[in-house]
Structures are given as C-alpha cells and as structure tokens.
Design a protein around this motif. Sequence first.
Motif, short mmCIF file in Angstrom:
data_model
loop_
_atom_site.label_atom_id
_atom_site.label_comp_id
_atom_site.label_asym_id
_atom_site.label_seq_id
_atom_site.Cartn_x
_atom_site.Cartn_y
_atom_site.Cartn_z
N ALA A 92 0.82 -1.21 0.00
CA ALA A 92 0.00 0.00 0.00
C ALA A 92 0.85 1.26 0.00
O ALA A 92 0.44 2.29 -0.54
N GLU A 93 2.04 1.20 0.58
CA GLU A 93 2.87 2.40 0.67
C GLU A 93 3.20 2.99 -0.70
O GLU A 93 3.04 4.18 -0.91
N PRO A 94 3.63 2.20 -1.69
CA PRO A 94 3.85 2.77 -3.02
C PRO A 94 2.60 2.65 -3.91
O PRO A 94 2.69 2.67 -5.13
N ASN A 95 1.44 2.51 -3.28
CA ASN A 95 0.15 2.45 -4.00
C ASN A 95 0.04 1.27 -4.96
O ASN A 95 -0.49 1.39 -6.07
N LYS A 96 0.54 0.12 -4.54
CA LYS A 96 0.41 -1.09 -5.35
C LYS A 96 -0.88 -1.82 -4.97
O LYS A 96 -1.34 -1.76 -3.84
N THR A 97 -1.42 -2.56 -5.91
CA THR A 97 -2.65 -3.30 -5.65
C THR A 97 -2.33 -4.56 -4.86
O THR A 97 -1.22 -5.09 -4.93
N PRO A 98 -3.31 -5.07 -4.10
CA PRO A 98 -3.08 -6.25 -3.26
C PRO A 98 -2.67 -7.51 -4.02
O PRO A 98 -2.12 -8.42 -3.43
N ASP A 99 -2.91 -7.55 -5.33
CA ASP A 99 -2.57 -8.76 -6.08
C ASP A 99 -1.11 -8.80 -6.54
O ASP A 99 -0.67 -9.77 -7.14
N CYS A 100 -0.33 -7.76 -6.23
CA CYS A 100 1.10 -7.76 -6.56
C CYS A 100 1.82 -8.78 -5.69
O CYS A 100 1.44 -9.01 -4.54
N ASP A 101 2.85 -9.36 -6.22
CA ASP A 101 3.61 -10.37 -5.49
C ASP A 101 4.98 -9.79 -5.14
O ASP A 101 5.87 -9.72 -6.00
N PRO A 102 5.20 -9.37 -3.87
CA PRO A 102 6.49 -8.79 -3.52
C PRO A 102 7.60 -9.83 -3.53
O PRO A 102 7.38 -11.01 -3.26
N GLY A 103 8.79 -9.36 -3.84
CA GLY A 103 9.95 -10.23 -3.82
C GLY A 103 10.61 -10.22 -2.44
O GLY A 103 10.25 -9.43 -1.57
N THR A 104 11.59 -11.10 -2.27
CA THR A 104 12.33 -11.19 -1.01
C THR A 104 13.80 -10.90 -1.29
O THR A 104 14.37 -11.41 -2.25
N ILE A 105 14.41 -10.07 -0.44
CA ILE A 105 15.84 -9.80 -0.52
C ILE A 105 16.52 -10.76 0.44
O ILE A 105 16.57 -10.54 1.65
N ASP A 106 17.01 -11.86 -0.08
CA ASP A 106 17.61 -12.90 0.76
C ASP A 106 18.82 -12.39 1.54
O ASP A 106 19.04 -12.79 2.68
N ALA A 107 19.60 -11.50 0.94
CA ALA A 107 20.81 -11.01 1.59
C ALA A 107 20.50 -10.15 2.82
O ALA A 107 21.39 -9.90 3.64
N SER A 108 19.29 -9.66 2.94
CA SER A 108 18.87 -8.85 4.09
C SER A 108 17.74 -9.52 4.86
O SER A 108 16.87 -8.85 5.41
N SER A 109 17.71 -10.83 4.87
CA SER A 109 16.72 -11.60 5.61
C SER A 109 17.49 -12.61 6.47
O SER A 109 18.60 -13.01 6.11
N TYR A 110 16.89 -13.00 7.60
CA TYR A 110 17.63 -13.88 8.50
C TYR A 110 16.68 -14.67 9.39
O TYR A 110 15.65 -14.15 9.82
N THR A 111 17.06 -15.91 9.67
CA THR A 111 16.36 -16.76 10.65
C THR A 111 17.37 -17.14 11.72
O THR A 111 18.45 -17.65 11.41
N PHE A 112 17.01 -16.87 12.98
CA PHE A 112 17.91 -17.14 14.09
C PHE A 112 17.80 -18.60 14.53
O PHE A 112 16.70 -19.10 14.75
N ASP A 113 18.94 -19.27 14.68
CA ASP A 113 18.94 -20.62 15.26
C ASP A 113 18.60 -20.54 16.74
O ASP A 113 17.83 -21.34 17.26
N THR A 114 19.19 -19.56 17.42
CA THR A 114 18.91 -19.31 18.83
C THR A 114 18.55 -17.84 18.97
O THR A 114 19.43 -16.97 19.02
N PRO A 115 17.26 -17.52 19.00
CA PRO A 115 16.85 -16.11 19.09
C PRO A 115 17.36 -15.44 20.35
O PRO A 115 17.25 -15.99 21.45
N THR A 116 17.97 -14.27 20.18
CA THR A 116 18.45 -13.50 21.33
C THR A 116 17.88 -12.08 21.34
O THR A 116 17.67 -11.53 22.41
N TYR A 117 17.66 -11.49 20.17
CA TYR A 117 17.12 -10.13 20.11
C TYR A 117 15.62 -10.16 20.36
O TYR A 117 14.93 -11.09 19.95
N THR A 118 15.12 -9.10 21.00
CA THR A 118 13.70 -9.00 21.30
C THR A 118 13.09 -7.81 20.55
O THR A 118 13.82 -6.95 20.03
N MET A 119 11.78 -7.73 20.56
CA MET A 119 11.11 -6.57 19.97
C MET A 119 11.45 -5.32 20.78
O MET A 119 11.50 -4.22 20.25
N GLY A 120 11.73 -5.49 22.07
CA GLY A 120 12.19 -4.37 22.89
C GLY A 120 13.51 -3.81 22.38
O GLY A 120 13.73 -2.59 22.41
#
Length: 153
Positions: A92-120
């Motif tokens: 919605a931010e760049p006024n795209k319609t809901p049927d658009c399929d966003p891509g993923t930037i793998d180099a800036s995505s991460y899954t933690f094996d042992t989560p340590t950071y919090t939303m705080g």
Amino acid sequence: QSDKIKSYETKWIRIPHGAAAWALNAPVQAVTFGQADMMEHWWLNIKTVKGNYYQLQFRGLINFPLEKNNNDGLIELRKCSGIYDCNQTGLAEPNKTPDCDPGTIDASSYTFDTPTYTMGDVVKWMKDHEFSAQYKLFTHNCQDLCKAFYSKF
C-alpha cells in the motif's frame, strides 16, 4: 517487548513497474554514476518466537512521481495480524494493488537458530535513533533502513 525475534524478511516491490521502471531508473543511475538504488520500496516483516508478526518501514513520505509529503521522517513499526497483513501494508505504501507479489531480498533476511534479540531491542534501536528517520530519496531511504536493520540484528 520481551518477545524474541525468530526471523525477519526484507520484502520489495518495484515502484514503477515494467518498462517504466527501467525508463525512470536510467536517468537516476546516470546522474548518480550508478550509486543510487533501483526505484523499489523495501520493508521488513518480523516474526517472533510467540508467533507475532511486525512490520518496519518508512511511511507516507513520497507520492509518485516524487512529491514530498509533510510526514518526513516517519518510520513505523506496527503489529500485523499475519504475514499477509504485513505484505499488504508494504504494498500500500507505493500504491500497489493487493494482487502484486512482492519479492524477497535474501541477503537482508535472516532466521535465528537461537533467538536473542527482542522486539524491545528493536524499539530501543528506533528510540535511540541508531538509524535516522530523516528520509532522503536517493541516499537514506527504505532500502537503507532494511540494510541497517540487517547490520544491527
């Protein structure tokens, strides 16, 4: 705020699409000697250990074609009902319609094996202005926000 971050994913959508994207990007690349990012909107979807979803993005700054709003410097962290809700707000931010399929930037995505950071930790990062909310279209934008988040967390 003690909810630990399990993973985060950087999503993107081209602002102008198709041939228009390349036509508008070419002069920008020429003026900046190839140093500007593509005209894409990026946002972060964050999933916590407790199964909550959050989204982080610059909001309400640019109306295409490049008219500044009065909301300069608004970085929003919002709780979403799920991944679909996070993506719909990103689109919605760049006024795209809901049927658009966003891509993923793998180099800036991460899954933690042992989560340590919090939303705080994320809220503190934002409140401490470790990433400035001062938006600049070509040098300090939504892509830089996602890259800074990846560097920090």
